[in-house]
Design a protein around this motif. Structure first.
Motif, PDB file in Angstrom:
ATOM      1  N   THR A 134       0.934  -1.257  -0.130  1.00 39.68           N
ATOM      2  CA  THR A 134       0.061   0.072   0.087  1.00 39.68           C
ATOM      3  C   THR A 134       0.734   1.149  -0.014  1.00 39.68           C
ATOM      4  O   THR A 134       1.685   1.180   0.748  1.00 39.68           O
ATOM      5  CB  THR A 134      -1.029  -0.032   1.112  1.00 39.68           C
ATOM      6  OG1 THR A 134      -1.874  -1.089   0.937  1.00 39.68           O
ATOM      7  CG2 THR A 134      -1.782   1.129   1.323  1.00 39.68           C
ATOM      8  N   VAL A 135       0.537   2.256  -0.818  1.00 42.08           N
ATOM      9  CA  VAL A 135       1.285   3.561  -0.989  1.00 42.08           C
ATOM     10  C   VAL A 135       0.348   4.569  -1.071  1.00 42.08           C
ATOM     11  O   VAL A 135      -0.847   4.197  -1.494  1.00 42.08           O
ATOM     12  CB  VAL A 135       2.026   3.270  -2.191  1.00 42.08           C
ATOM     13  CG1 VAL A 135       3.339   2.038  -1.958  1.00 42.08           C
ATOM     14  CG2 VAL A 135       1.437   3.094  -3.602  1.00 42.08           C
ATOM     15  N   LEU A 141       2.832   7.625  -8.004  1.00 45.43           N
ATOM     16  CA  LEU A 141       3.324   8.315  -9.250  1.00 45.43           C
ATOM     17  C   LEU A 141       4.779   8.537  -9.295  1.00 45.43           C
ATOM     18  O   LEU A 141       5.500   8.292 -10.362  1.00 45.43           O
ATOM     19  CB  LEU A 141       2.605   9.804  -9.376  1.00 45.43           C
ATOM     20  CG  LEU A 141       1.005   9.603  -9.402  1.00 45.43           C
ATOM     21  CD1 LEU A 141       0.338  11.182  -9.325  1.00 45.43           C
ATOM     22  CD2 LEU A 141       0.557   9.194 -10.701  1.00 45.43           C
ATOM     23  N   ALA A 142       5.337   8.723  -8.294  1.00 47.53           N
ATOM     24  CA  ALA A 142       6.917   8.806  -8.227  1.00 47.53           C
ATOM     25  C   ALA A 142       7.373   7.489  -8.696  1.00 47.53           C
ATOM     26  O   ALA A 142       8.528   7.646  -9.378  1.00 47.53           O
ATOM     27  CB  ALA A 142       7.173   9.273  -6.785  1.00 47.53           C
ATOM     28  N   GLU A 143       7.039   6.276  -8.294  1.00 53.21           N
ATOM     29  CA  GLU A 143       7.427   5.075  -8.333  1.00 53.21           C
ATOM     30  C   GLU A 143       7.479   4.884  -9.893  1.00 53.21           C
ATOM     31  O   GLU A 143       8.340   4.479 -10.755  1.00 53.21           O
ATOM     32  CB  GLU A 143       6.744   4.022  -7.638  1.00 53.21           C
ATOM     33  CG  GLU A 143       7.116   2.711  -8.004  1.00 53.21           C
ATOM     34  CD  GLU A 143       6.258   1.975  -8.994  1.00 53.21           C
ATOM     35  OE1 GLU A 143       6.849   1.428 -10.072  1.00 53.21           O
ATOM     36  OE2 GLU A 143       5.003   2.377  -9.225  1.00 53.21           O
ATOM     37  N   LEU A 153       6.474   6.557 -23.454  1.00 51.88           N
ATOM     38  CA  LEU A 153       4.776   6.565 -23.830  1.00 51.88           C
ATOM     39  C   LEU A 153       4.100   6.547 -22.433  1.00 51.88           C
ATOM     40  O   LEU A 153       3.300   7.263 -21.921  1.00 51.88           O
ATOM     41  CB  LEU A 153       4.522   5.498 -24.500  1.00 51.88           C
ATOM     42  CG  LEU A 153       4.843   5.561 -25.936  1.00 51.88           C
ATOM     43  CD1 LEU A 153       4.545   3.980 -26.504  1.00 51.88           C
ATOM     44  CD2 LEU A 153       4.167   6.498 -26.569  1.00 51.88           C
ATOM     45  N   VAL A 154       4.683   5.572 -21.441  1.00 54.34           N
ATOM     46  CA  VAL A 154       3.924   5.578 -20.031  1.00 54.34           C
ATOM     47  C   VAL A 154       4.082   6.814 -19.168  1.00 54.34           C
ATOM     48  O   VAL A 154       3.171   7.227 -18.732  1.00 54.34           O
ATOM     49  CB  VAL A 154       4.339   4.314 -19.358  1.00 54.34           C
ATOM     50  CG1 VAL A 154       3.716   4.236 -17.917  1.00 54.34           C
ATOM     51  CG2 VAL A 154       4.045   3.049 -20.360  1.00 54.34           C
ATOM     52  N   ARG A 155       5.283   7.240 -19.116  1.00 56.33           N
ATOM     53  CA  ARG A 155       5.649   8.429 -18.443  1.00 56.33           C
ATOM     54  C   ARG A 155       4.822   9.882 -18.885  1.00 56.33           C
ATOM     55  O   ARG A 155       4.100  10.397 -18.289  1.00 56.33           O
ATOM     56  CB  ARG A 155       7.155   8.769 -18.424  1.00 56.33           C
ATOM     57  CG  ARG A 155       7.514  10.188 -17.969  1.00 56.33           C
ATOM     58  CD  ARG A 155       7.304  10.072 -16.353  1.00 56.33           C
ATOM     59  NE  ARG A 155       7.722  11.388 -15.811  1.00 56.33           N
ATOM     60  CZ  ARG A 155       9.009  11.675 -15.442  1.00 56.33           C
ATOM     61  NH1 ARG A 155       9.919  10.642 -15.288  1.00 56.33           N
ATOM     62  NH2 ARG A 155       9.355  12.932 -14.963  1.00 56.33           N
ATOM     63  N   THR A 156       4.670   9.770 -20.383  1.00 55.78           N
ATOM     64  CA  THR A 156       3.963  10.942 -20.940  1.00 55.78           C
ATOM     65  C   THR A 156       2.385  10.806 -20.501  1.00 55.78           C
ATOM     66  O   THR A 156       1.943  11.706 -20.040  1.00 55.78           O
ATOM     67  CB  THR A 156       3.958  10.986 -22.383  1.00 55.78           C
ATOM     68  OG1 THR A 156       5.508  11.193 -22.865  1.00 55.78           O
ATOM     69  CG2 THR A 156       3.128  11.998 -22.895  1.00 55.78           C
ATOM     70  N   ALA A 157       1.946   9.404 -20.533  1.00 59.14           N
ATOM     71  CA  ALA A 157       0.488   9.034 -20.216  1.00 59.14           C
ATOM     72  C   ALA A 157       0.091   9.487 -18.776  1.00 59.14           C
ATOM     73  O   ALA A 157      -0.776  10.058 -18.408  1.00 59.14           O
ATOM     74  CB  ALA A 157       0.233   7.756 -20.519  1.00 59.14           C
TER      75      ALA A 157
END
Length: 176
Positions: A134-135, A141-143, A153-157
């Protein structure tokens, strides 16, 4: 967890499976917040939200998961919740996936309570780390941003969908 779910999750990596199972457990614990007619489907979708990683076809796990589940006879509600979880429409756009690919899983009529079911799946996904811990949303989001460097792509999304993710987590948290 029922045998059919265990079987579907078998191809996932150990860490992805741990994440996915914990997301399901979280939604199971708060399922009383979902209208009774959607509880089983919301919990099922939470346990299966990342199943597409184990059955890659397009390489976009929400779509691959929804297509797999649809082919296996899962309800339109389960397929909708899997296809549209955690900002998937934003990621689809970033990936250049035609909107109609996900829209095939849109619900044809308004389903009372679907919004809270959706928010709870997003909340559980975005407050569960990659190995099931659990976070907070900020930690999650930071992870993700560490795993996916700027320009991917994933970071941009994730960057583009952050307001949607925060809204869903906030609404879900406010209903508990």
């Amino acid at each position: 967890m029922e045998a059919a779910l265990v079987e579907l999750l078998a191809p996932l990596t150990d860490s992805r499976r741990a994440h996915t199972i914990e997301v399901g457990r979280k939604v199971e614990r708060v399922a009383h917040l979902v209208p009774e007619h959607l509880r089983v489907e919301a919990v099922t979708a939470a346990y299966l939200h990342d199943v597409g990683y184990g059955y890659p076809v397009s390489g976009f796990h929400p779509l691959d998961g929804a297509e797999l589940l649809s082919a296996r006879g899962y309800s339109p509600v389960v397929c909708y919740l899997v296809a549209f979880h955690s900002g998937s429409t934003v990621e689809a756009e970033v990936r250049g996936i035609d909107a109609s690919a996900l829209e095939q899983f849109a619900l044809s009529t308004e389903v009372p309570g679907i919004d809270i079911a959706n928010d709870l799946v997003w909340w559980a996904d975005m407050t569960t780390g990659p190995t099931g811990e659990t976070v907070t949303l900020d930690e999650r989001l930071a992870e993700i941003r560490v795993r996916y460097p700027e320009g991917t792509l994933v970071r941009t999304a994730i960057d583009r969908s952050e307001p949607l993710l925060r809204g869903a987590v906030q609404r879900a948290s406010g209903s508990m």
